[in-house]
Design a protein around this motif. Structure first.
Motif, PDB file in Angstrom:
ATOM      1  N   MET A  79     -75.728  43.637  23.072  1.00 11.26           N
ATOM      2  CA  MET A  79     -76.004  44.136  21.736  1.00 11.26           C
ATOM      3  C   MET A  79     -76.360  45.710  21.764  1.00 11.26           C
ATOM      4  O   MET A  79     -77.082  46.248  22.675  1.00 11.26           O
ATOM      5  N   PRO A  80     -75.832  46.569  20.723  1.00 14.24           N
ATOM      6  CA  PRO A  80     -76.638  47.974  20.726  1.00 14.24           C
ATOM      7  C   PRO A  80     -78.185  47.963  20.770  1.00 14.24           C
ATOM      8  O   PRO A  80     -78.820  46.935  20.099  1.00 14.24           O
ATOM      9  N   GLU A  81     -78.674  48.777  21.383  1.00 19.73           N
ATOM     10  CA  GLU A  81     -80.153  49.073  21.252  1.00 19.73           C
ATOM     11  C   GLU A  81     -80.595  49.251  20.206  1.00 19.73           C
ATOM     12  O   GLU A  81     -81.829  48.683  19.753  1.00 19.73           O
ATOM     13  N   GLY A  82     -80.117  49.678  19.174  1.00 25.07           N
ATOM     14  CA  GLY A  82     -80.402  50.017  17.763  1.00 25.07           C
ATOM     15  C   GLY A  82     -80.459  48.493  17.140  1.00 25.07           C
ATOM     16  O   GLY A  82     -81.327  48.466  16.279  1.00 25.07           O
ATOM     17  N   TYR A  83     -79.598  47.903  17.200  1.00 28.60           N
ATOM     18  CA  TYR A  83     -79.744  46.458  16.740  1.00 28.60           C
ATOM     19  C   TYR A  83     -80.727  45.541  17.031  1.00 28.60           C
ATOM     20  O   TYR A  83     -81.661  45.096  16.559  1.00 28.60           O
ATOM     21  N   ARG A  84     -81.175  45.943  18.791  1.00 28.03           N
ATOM     22  CA  ARG A  84     -82.177  45.238  19.236  1.00 28.03           C
ATOM     23  C   ARG A  84     -83.597  45.490  18.584  1.00 28.03           C
ATOM     24  O   ARG A  84     -84.454  44.707  18.176  1.00 28.03           O
ATOM     25  N   ARG A  85     -83.564  46.919  18.474  1.00 32.78           N
ATOM     26  CA  ARG A  85     -84.970  47.449  18.207  1.00 32.78           C
ATOM     27  C   ARG A  85     -84.935  47.050  16.759  1.00 32.78           C
ATOM     28  O   ARG A  85     -86.281  46.997  16.377  1.00 32.78           O
ATOM     29  N   THR A  86     -84.052  47.180  15.945  1.00 31.05           N
ATOM     30  CA  THR A  86     -84.241  46.951  14.352  1.00 31.05           C
ATOM     31  C   THR A  86     -84.832  45.441  14.320  1.00 31.05           C
ATOM     32  O   THR A  86     -85.692  45.162  13.353  1.00 31.05           O
ATOM     33  N   LEU A  87     -84.103  44.473  15.169  1.00 27.58           N
ATOM     34  CA  LEU A  87     -84.610  43.020  14.898  1.00 27.58           C
ATOM     35  C   LEU A  87     -86.028  42.964  15.562  1.00 27.58           C
ATOM     36  O   LEU A  87     -86.802  42.138  14.903  1.00 27.58           O
ATOM     37  N   VAL A  88     -86.348  43.698  16.635  1.00 29.35           N
ATOM     38  CA  VAL A  88     -87.715  43.465  17.106  1.00 29.35           C
ATOM     39  C   VAL A  88     -88.714  44.042  15.904  1.00 29.35           C
ATOM     40  O   VAL A  88     -89.684  43.443  15.807  1.00 29.35           O
ATOM     41  N   ARG A  89     -88.491  45.047  15.388  1.00 29.97           N
ATOM     42  CA  ARG A  89     -89.245  45.756  14.487  1.00 29.97           C
ATOM     43  C   ARG A  89     -89.387  44.659  13.167  1.00 29.97           C
ATOM     44  O   ARG A  89     -90.489  44.195  12.891  1.00 29.97           O
ATOM     45  N   GLN A 100     -78.053  50.363   7.570  1.00 33.19           N
ATOM     46  CA  GLN A 100     -77.469  50.033   8.916  1.00 33.19           C
ATOM     47  C   GLN A 100     -77.739  48.475   8.850  1.00 33.19           C
ATOM     48  O   GLN A 100     -76.974  47.573   9.457  1.00 33.19           O
ATOM     49  N   SER A 101     -78.936  47.986   8.277  1.00 31.57           N
ATOM     50  CA  SER A 101     -79.110  46.407   8.691  1.00 31.57           C
ATOM     51  C   SER A 101     -78.166  45.744   7.747  1.00 31.57           C
ATOM     52  O   SER A 101     -78.002  44.475   8.155  1.00 31.57           O
ATOM     53  N   MET A 102     -77.707  46.128   6.530  1.00 25.74           N
ATOM     54  CA  MET A 102     -76.649  45.642   5.890  1.00 25.74           C
ATOM     55  C   MET A 102     -75.215  45.439   6.564  1.00 25.74           C
ATOM     56  O   MET A 102     -74.636  44.401   6.851  1.00 25.74           O
ATOM     57  N   ALA A 103     -75.068  46.473   7.362  1.00 20.74           N
ATOM     58  CA  ALA A 103     -73.626  46.711   8.326  1.00 20.74           C
ATOM     59  C   ALA A 103     -73.778  45.605   9.349  1.00 20.74           C
ATOM     60  O   ALA A 103     -72.785  44.941   9.643  1.00 20.74           O
ATOM     61  N   TRP A 104     -74.963  45.372  10.072  1.00 18.78           N
ATOM     62  CA  TRP A 104     -75.277  44.746  11.025  1.00 18.78           C
ATOM     63  C   TRP A 104     -75.527  43.038  10.526  1.00 18.78           C
ATOM     64  O   TRP A 104     -75.926  42.240  11.341  1.00 18.78           O
ATOM     65  N   LYS A 105     -75.471  42.778   9.161  1.00 16.27           N
ATOM     66  CA  LYS A 105     -75.462  41.745   8.658  1.00 16.27           C
ATOM     67  C   LYS A 105     -77.113  41.133   8.909  1.00 16.27           C
ATOM     68  O   LYS A 105     -77.030  39.779   9.005  1.00 16.27           O
ATOM     69  N   ILE A 106     -77.830  42.141   9.045  1.00 12.11           N
ATOM     70  CA  ILE A 106     -79.489  41.547   9.216  1.00 12.11           C
ATOM     71  C   ILE A 106     -79.862  41.255   7.797  1.00 12.11           C
ATOM     72  O   ILE A 106     -80.306  40.183   7.336  1.00 12.11           O
ATOM     73  N   LYS A 107     -79.629  42.119   6.849  1.00 11.86           N
ATOM     74  CA  LYS A 107     -80.003  42.136   5.738  1.00 11.86           C
ATOM     75  C   LYS A 107     -78.794  41.782   4.885  1.00 11.86           C
ATOM     76  O   LYS A 107     -77.641  42.343   5.012  1.00 11.86           O
ATOM     77  N   GLU A 109     -73.836  53.762  25.494  1.00 18.70           N
ATOM     78  CA  GLU A 109     -73.046  52.722  24.566  1.00 18.70           C
ATOM     79  C   GLU A 109     -71.997  53.431  24.180  1.00 18.70           C
ATOM     80  O   GLU A 109     -71.992  54.398  23.485  1.00 18.70           O
ATOM     81  N   THR A 110     -70.893  52.848  24.625  1.00 16.32           N
ATOM     82  CA  THR A 110     -69.528  53.775  24.266  1.00 16.32           C
ATOM     83  C   THR A 110     -69.170  53.349  22.812  1.00 16.32           C
ATOM     84  O   THR A 110     -69.492  52.480  22.346  1.00 16.32           O
ATOM     85  N   GLU A 111     -68.273  54.023  22.434  1.00 14.30           N
ATOM     86  CA  GLU A 111     -67.792  53.908  20.888  1.00 14.30           C
ATOM     87  C   GLU A 111     -66.871  52.591  20.914  1.00 14.30           C
ATOM     88  O   GLU A 111     -66.996  51.889  19.991  1.00 14.30           O
ATOM     89  N   ASP A 112     -66.262  52.362  22.053  1.00 15.02           N
ATOM     90  CA  ASP A 112     -65.587  51.118  22.257  1.00 15.02           C
ATOM     91  C   ASP A 112     -66.362  49.730  22.095  1.00 15.02           C
ATOM     92  O   ASP A 112     -66.058  48.728  21.222  1.00 15.02           O
ATOM     93  N   PHE A 113     -67.437  49.866  22.709  1.00 14.37           N
ATOM     94  CA  PHE A 113     -68.674  48.614  22.551  1.00 14.37           C
ATOM     95  C   PHE A 113     -69.040  48.693  21.134  1.00 14.37           C
ATOM     96  O   PHE A 113     -69.139  47.317  20.554  1.00 14.37           O
ATOM     97  N   LEU A 114     -69.702  49.802  20.585  1.00 14.86           N
ATOM     98  CA  LEU A 114     -69.946  49.683  19.153  1.00 14.86           C
ATOM     99  C   LEU A 114     -69.198  49.083  18.189  1.00 14.86           C
ATOM    100  O   LEU A 114     -69.495  48.198  17.149  1.00 14.86           O
ATOM    101  N   ALA A 115     -67.873  49.406  18.307  1.00 14.90           N
ATOM    102  CA  ALA A 115     -66.802  49.112  17.364  1.00 14.90           C
ATOM    103  C   ALA A 115     -66.608  47.459  17.700  1.00 14.90           C
ATOM    104  O   ALA A 115     -66.250  46.911  16.811  1.00 14.90           O
ATOM    105  N   ALA A 116     -66.529  47.157  18.869  1.00 16.53           N
ATOM    106  CA  ALA A 116     -66.388  45.589  19.173  1.00 16.53           C
ATOM    107  C   ALA A 116     -67.465  45.004  18.619  1.00 16.53           C
ATOM    108  O   ALA A 116     -67.160  43.909  18.001  1.00 16.53           O
ATOM    109  N   PHE A 117     -68.669  45.562  18.871  1.00 16.72           N
ATOM    110  CA  PHE A 117     -69.838  44.705  17.994  1.00 16.72           C
ATOM    111  C   PHE A 117     -69.670  44.646  16.628  1.00 16.72           C
ATOM    112  O   PHE A 117     -69.805  43.484  16.061  1.00 16.72           O
ATOM    113  N   GLN A 118     -69.304  46.069  15.953  1.00 20.85           N
ATOM    114  CA  GLN A 118     -69.128  45.733  14.418  1.00 20.85           C
ATOM    115  C   GLN A 118     -68.047  44.732  14.065  1.00 20.85           C
ATOM    116  O   GLN A 118     -68.240  43.970  13.209  1.00 20.85           O
ATOM    117  N   ARG A 119     -67.227  44.413  14.994  1.00 16.66           N
ATOM    118  CA  ARG A 119     -65.886  43.548  14.638  1.00 16.66           C
ATOM    119  C   ARG A 119     -66.508  42.102  14.615  1.00 16.66           C
ATOM    120  O   ARG A 119     -66.265  41.131  13.783  1.00 16.66           O
TER     121      ARG A 119
END
Ligand code: FAQ
Length: 311
Positions: A25-35, A209-216, A1-11
């Protein structure tokens, strides 16, 4: 996952865009949601057990019908949530195996026993009350399928909460024995309900992280505070005393102060050492094993239909 991809996702997150199953989606985002969604689903399914325990002993036909409907709703919520998690590339079988092996968690609250009929009222009022407080913000979660599932779930939970409060109200206007039974149930459930919101913010692994991703949308402590502030006046209306001598209104902060939460108990229960952990998993394992023939028959049936359509 490149920095560009992560920054674009955060935008996209910052612009409040919804993420759908086929989006990158970033792998971490997917894993957090599956969990989180998987554990949420398991909580609904395991959560059927403490109340299911009282269906045969409900004191009237009306109470029995309401309790049956509530427990069925919980089964439905579990199925919705498993489906939402499946859109992230995980199967029901995988999730179930993780529950049965102890790898996946479910809410600590369902490891406490339901000892009296008053517990059914208290669970509706407090456990569903806490669940709603946590789930209303999840209707705005950045992951579309989870957010949409939460809308109907919250509507049903609010019926459950009213059902529970009305049951408590009836007991609170009953005999001395009924009032004492209600107080005893509150004494046993109050602290475990506060633990439902998870560890203090400082000890919460995933919150930032979950708040930054707007999950929480709110931190564990903020939701716990909102729950206490909403619930204490409801308990006072019922003539109940909360089992916390330090609970008192703080004019300055515009909320209640409360005593310390027993985090040792919380982690013991989360790690499998609660009173009912073993029973709950045994019950789920039995249901999974006894349902094996249904899964097998459904697969064979689907296969036959497909073969017939091809012929
Ligand atoms: N029990 O870093 P955080 C219902 C774990 S309502 C067990 O703060 P996170 C309806 C946590 O998973 C109940 N484990 O974690 C109903 C993590 O471990 P992990 C279900 C807990 O995810 C009513 C570790 O501690 N609702 O079922 C608990 O950011 C009546 C560190 O914690 C949901 O699941 C706990 N109480 O925040 C049914 C709502 N608290 O995963 C029947 C969705 C924390 O790394 C009858 N979930 N842990 O191994 C959430 O909002 C979040 O996952 C939190 C935890 C707030 C629960």
């Amino acid at each position: 996952e490149t920095e560009d991809f992560l920054a674009a996702f955060q935008r996209r997150m910052d612009a409040e865009e919804k993420i759908e199953p086929n989006d990158a989606m970033p792998e971490g985002y997917r894993r957090t949601l599956v969990r989180q969604i998987g554990q949420h689903a398991h909580s609904e399914i395991v959560g059927m057990l403490p109340e299911g325990n009282w269906i045969t002993r409900a004191p009237s036909l009306k109470r029995k019908a309401a309790l049956l409907a509530k427990v069925q709703d919980e089964g439905g919520h579990g199925l919705y949530l498993y489906s939402a998690a499946e859109t992230l590339g995980v199967t029901r079988e995988q999730m179930t195996e993780e529950l049965l092996s102890g790898k996946a968690k479910y809410s600590s609250i369902f490891n406490y026993p339901t000892l009296s009929w008053a517990d059914i009222g208290i669970i509706g009022w407090l456990v569903d009350g806490a669940a709603i407080m946590n789930q209303i913000p999840l209707c705005r979660c950045s992951y579309g399928p989870y957010a949409r599932a939460m809308i109907r779930v919250c509507r049903e939970e609010s019926f459950h909460q009213r059902q529970g409060y009305e049951l408590c109200l009836t007991l609170s206007r009953g005999t001395e024995a009924q009032k004492a039974m209600l107080q005893d149930a509150l004494d046993r459930w109050w602290w475990p309900c506060l633990m439902m919101f998870g560890p203090h913010d400082g000890d919460s692994l995933h919150s930032d992280q979950s708040m930054a991703w707007k999950i929480k949308r709110f931190s564990n402590d903020d939701l716990r505070q909102k729950f206490i502030d909403a619930t204490v006046p409801q308990g006072e209306y019922l003539g109940l005393t909360f089992p916390d001598p330090e609970l008192k209104w703080n004019e300055e902060k515009g909320g209640y102060d409360h005593g310390p939460i027993d985090w040792e108990e919380f982690w013991r229960v989360v790690k499998g050492g609660g009173q009912m952990n073993r029973d709950r998993i045994t019950a789920r394992k039995k249901a999974w094993d006894e349902g094996a023939w249904v899964r097998e028959a459904a697969l064979v049936h689907a296969e036959k239909r497909r073969a017939r359509q091809l012929a």
